[in-house]
Write a protein that holds these residues in place. Sequence first.
Motif, PDB file in Angstrom:
ATOM      1  N   ARG A   1      13.562 -65.027-106.525  1.00 30.59           N
ATOM      2  CA  ARG A   1      13.787 -65.753-105.269  1.00 30.59           C
ATOM      3  C   ARG A   1      14.876 -66.808-105.430  1.00 30.59           C
ATOM      4  NH1 ARG A   1       8.829 -69.079-103.044  1.00 30.59           N
ATOM      5  NH2 ARG A   1       9.379 -70.245-104.915  1.00 30.59           N
ATOM      6  N   SER A   2      14.917 -67.441-106.610  1.00 29.81           N
ATOM      7  CA  SER A   2      15.923 -68.483-106.837  1.00 29.81           C
ATOM      8  C   SER A   2      17.338 -67.912-106.874  1.00 29.81           C
ATOM      9  CB  SER A   2      15.627 -69.211-108.155  1.00 29.81           C
ATOM     10  OG  SER A   2      15.942 -68.397-109.285  1.00 29.81           O
ATOM     11  N   LEU A   3      17.465 -66.592-107.107  1.00 32.29           N
ATOM     12  CA  LEU A   3      18.784 -65.971-107.222  1.00 32.29           C
ATOM     13  C   LEU A   3      19.344 -65.501-105.886  1.00 32.29           C
ATOM     14  CD1 LEU A   3      18.254 -63.840-110.453  1.00 32.29           C
ATOM     15  CD2 LEU A   3      19.172 -66.149-110.255  1.00 32.29           C
ATOM     16  N   ILE A   4      18.552 -65.583-104.821  1.00 41.55           N
ATOM     17  CA  ILE A   4      19.005 -65.120-103.512  1.00 41.55           C
ATOM     18  C   ILE A   4      20.286 -65.827-103.085  1.00 41.55           C
ATOM     19  CG2 ILE A   4      18.423 -65.034-101.050  1.00 41.55           C
ATOM     20  CD1 ILE A   4      16.917 -62.973-102.631  1.00 41.55           C
ATOM     21  N   GLY A   5      20.389 -67.114-103.390  1.00 44.67           N
ATOM     22  CA  GLY A   5      21.562 -67.885-102.979  1.00 44.67           C
ATOM     23  C   GLY A   5      22.730 -67.832-103.935  1.00 44.67           C
TER      24      GLY A   5
ATOM     25  N   CYS B   1       3.604 -67.859-101.882  1.00 46.96           N
ATOM     26  CA  CYS B   1       2.552 -67.661-100.887  1.00 46.96           C
ATOM     27  C   CYS B   1       1.737 -66.435-101.281  1.00 46.96           C
ATOM     28  CB  CYS B   1       3.156 -67.482 -99.492  1.00 46.96           C
ATOM     29  SG  CYS B   1       4.066 -68.935 -98.904  1.00 46.96           S
ATOM     30  N   ASP B   2       0.521 -66.639-101.749  1.00 47.35           N
ATOM     31  CA  ASP B   2      -0.294 -65.545-102.273  1.00 47.35           C
ATOM     32  C   ASP B   2      -0.599 -64.478-101.234  1.00 47.35           C
ATOM     33  OD1 ASP B   2      -0.320 -66.729-104.726  1.00 47.35           O
ATOM     34  OD2 ASP B   2      -2.347 -67.551-104.584  1.00 47.35           O
ATOM     35  N   ASN B   3      -0.683 -64.858 -99.963  1.00 46.44           N
ATOM     36  CA  ASN B   3      -1.068 -63.897 -98.934  1.00 46.44           C
ATOM     37  C   ASN B   3       0.092 -63.033 -98.448  1.00 46.44           C
ATOM     38  OD1 ASN B   3      -0.035 -66.359 -97.814  1.00 46.44           O
ATOM     39  ND2 ASN B   3      -0.636 -65.616 -95.781  1.00 46.44           N
ATOM     40  N   LEU B   4       1.320 -63.342 -98.908  1.00 49.16           N
ATOM     41  CA  LEU B   4       2.490 -62.567 -98.508  1.00 49.16           C
ATOM     42  C   LEU B   4       2.900 -61.609 -99.622  1.00 49.16           C
ATOM     43  CD1 LEU B   4       4.685 -65.346 -96.828  1.00 49.16           C
ATOM     44  CD2 LEU B   4       3.050 -63.767 -95.747  1.00 49.16           C
ATOM     45  N   ASP B   5       3.624 -60.547 -99.253  1.00 49.04           N
ATOM     46  CA  ASP B   5       4.087 -59.606-100.267  1.00 49.04           C
ATOM     47  C   ASP B   5       5.354 -60.121-100.949  1.00 49.04           C
ATOM     48  OD1 ASP B   5       6.225 -59.068 -98.535  1.00 49.04           O
ATOM     49  OD2 ASP B   5       5.295 -57.267 -97.714  1.00 49.04           O
ATOM     50  N   VAL B   6       5.865 -59.352-101.895  1.00 48.40           N
ATOM     51  CA  VAL B   6       7.020 -59.776-102.691  1.00 48.40           C
ATOM     52  C   VAL B   6       8.248 -59.995-101.816  1.00 48.40           C
ATOM     53  CG1 VAL B   6       8.627 -59.095-104.518  1.00 48.40           C
ATOM     54  CG2 VAL B   6       6.165 -58.668-104.789  1.00 48.40           C
ATOM     55  N   VAL B   7       8.524 -59.068-100.910  1.00 53.22           N
ATOM     56  CA  VAL B   7       9.690 -59.187-100.037  1.00 53.22           C
ATOM     57  C   VAL B   7       9.623 -60.471 -99.216  1.00 53.22           C
ATOM     58  CG1 VAL B   7      10.930 -58.166 -98.094  1.00 53.22           C
ATOM     59  CG2 VAL B   7      10.032 -56.696 -99.890  1.00 53.22           C
TER      60      VAL B   7
ATOM     61  N   GLY C   1      12.104 -68.197 -95.496  1.00 52.60           N
ATOM     62  CA  GLY C   1      13.065 -69.202 -95.048  1.00 52.60           C
ATOM     63  C   GLY C   1      14.493 -68.704 -95.020  1.00 52.60           C
ATOM     64  N   ARG C   2      14.722 -67.480 -95.512  1.00 51.54           N
ATOM     65  CA  ARG C   2      16.068 -66.891 -95.520  1.00 51.54           C
ATOM     66  C   ARG C   2      16.019 -65.462 -94.980  1.00 51.54           C
ATOM     67  NH1 ARG C   2      18.170 -68.578-101.609  1.00 51.54           N
ATOM     68  NH2 ARG C   2      17.916 -70.840-101.388  1.00 51.54           N
ATOM     69  N   GLU C   3      15.136 -65.231 -94.048  1.00 51.58           N
ATOM     70  CA  GLU C   3      14.928 -63.893 -93.515  1.00 51.58           C
ATOM     71  C   GLU C   3      16.213 -63.313 -92.924  1.00 51.58           C
ATOM     72  OE1 GLU C   3      11.011 -65.985 -93.578  1.00 51.58           O
ATOM     73  OE2 GLU C   3      13.052 -66.507 -92.906  1.00 51.58           O
ATOM     74  N   MET C   4      16.369 -62.016 -93.061  1.00 50.64           N
ATOM     75  CA  MET C   4      17.544 -61.320 -92.534  1.00 50.64           C
ATOM     76  C   MET C   4      17.215 -60.712 -91.176  1.00 50.64           C
ATOM     77  SD  MET C   4      18.706 -59.412 -96.070  1.00 50.64           S
ATOM     78  CE  MET C   4      20.243 -58.802 -95.376  1.00 50.64           C
ATOM     79  N   GLY C   5      18.196 -60.731 -90.294  1.00 49.40           N
ATOM     80  CA  GLY C   5      18.004 -60.188 -88.958  1.00 49.40           C
ATOM     81  C   GLY C   5      18.032 -61.287 -87.911  1.00 49.40           C
ATOM     82  N   GLY C   6      18.032 -60.891 -86.651  1.00 47.27           N
ATOM     83  CA  GLY C   6      18.067 -61.852 -85.551  1.00 47.27           C
ATOM     84  C   GLY C   6      16.684 -62.071 -84.983  1.00 47.27           C
TER      85      GLY C   6
ATOM     86  N   MET D   1      15.925 -56.099 -96.179  1.00 48.00           N
ATOM     87  CA  MET D   1      15.316 -57.061 -97.106  1.00 48.00           C
ATOM     88  C   MET D   1      14.607 -56.335 -98.249  1.00 48.00           C
ATOM     89  SD  MET D   1      13.918 -60.326 -94.889  1.00 48.00           S
ATOM     90  CE  MET D   1      12.802 -59.389 -93.856  1.00 48.00           C
ATOM     91  N   GLU D   2      13.948 -55.231 -97.923  1.00 49.27           N
ATOM     92  CA  GLU D   2      13.270 -54.456 -98.964  1.00 49.27           C
ATOM     93  C   GLU D   2      14.295 -53.856 -99.930  1.00 49.27           C
ATOM     94  OE1 GLU D   2      10.335 -50.560 -99.287  1.00 49.27           O
ATOM     95  OE2 GLU D   2      10.129 -51.966 -97.600  1.00 49.27           O
TER      96      GLU D   2
END
Length: 283
Positions: free
Chosen positions: A167-171, A105-111, A117-122, A130-131
Amino acid sequence: MSLQAHPVGHAGPVRDPVISLRGISKSFGAVRALDAVDLDIFRGEVVAIVGDNGAGKSTLVKILAGVHPQDSGTISFDGSEVSIPSPAESRTLGLATVFQDLALCDNLDVVSNLFLGREMGGLTLDEEEMEKRSWELLQQLSAKIPSVRTAVASLSGGQRQTVAIARSLIGEPSVVILDEPTAALGVAQTAEVLNLIERLRERGLGVVLISHNMADVQAVADRVAVLRLGRNNGDFMVADVSYEDIIAAITGASDNAVTRRASAQATGSRADGGRNPEEGLRP
């Protein structure tokens, strides 16, 4: 029972592949995209899958990614037969696929891209954690990203590829599949991506590299699997094969200037009792 083999570049006892494909076939109507294809992928090894357009490379990748189910054949993971009916199942199994379009997503930053789709937190996102995780992951890959809060749109092609791979390594996958990762990149950016592939191998991951660039393949791959018209047409150790051998396997050309020269040299050696010192001087 899975086929046992020595992973290229690894000495010691025989080990089983992490992923083993046997007799994989896939048709789209009257078109036979894959015909009884076999492939083994080992941990800590880079396997390049090469072939001409229409050889079946993309279809094979999509079967591993869970996009298309195979018509016949079996897929084994760590010796146990598995099915991959969906992309979610492929990720759960431990396969991470980075397609050529990267899907960033070009409009979003790296984090935000890394954890999309795998955001941390409630109810409230844990931006600080995440940073922190983003920096740790990028540093493990020796990635050259100026800031994890930089918008992806402002990154170079090589940096964008880095974000997609990270990003592919997150899992925590066992195998990473890269579809033409250096396509349309410049020399410096290509070197950056090839270094990244080296980092993946050093981490003990199996890497599948789809590429048309033989220089990239010979620079980073341990083994080359050739597909031709949807079938296996050679499996070579990079250290033991020449550029001409790979091209001949891709094109199916068994009668060309290279093979004729080799045949003439062999014939001359036999005629001279195995000694023909002037053969190597002939044009």
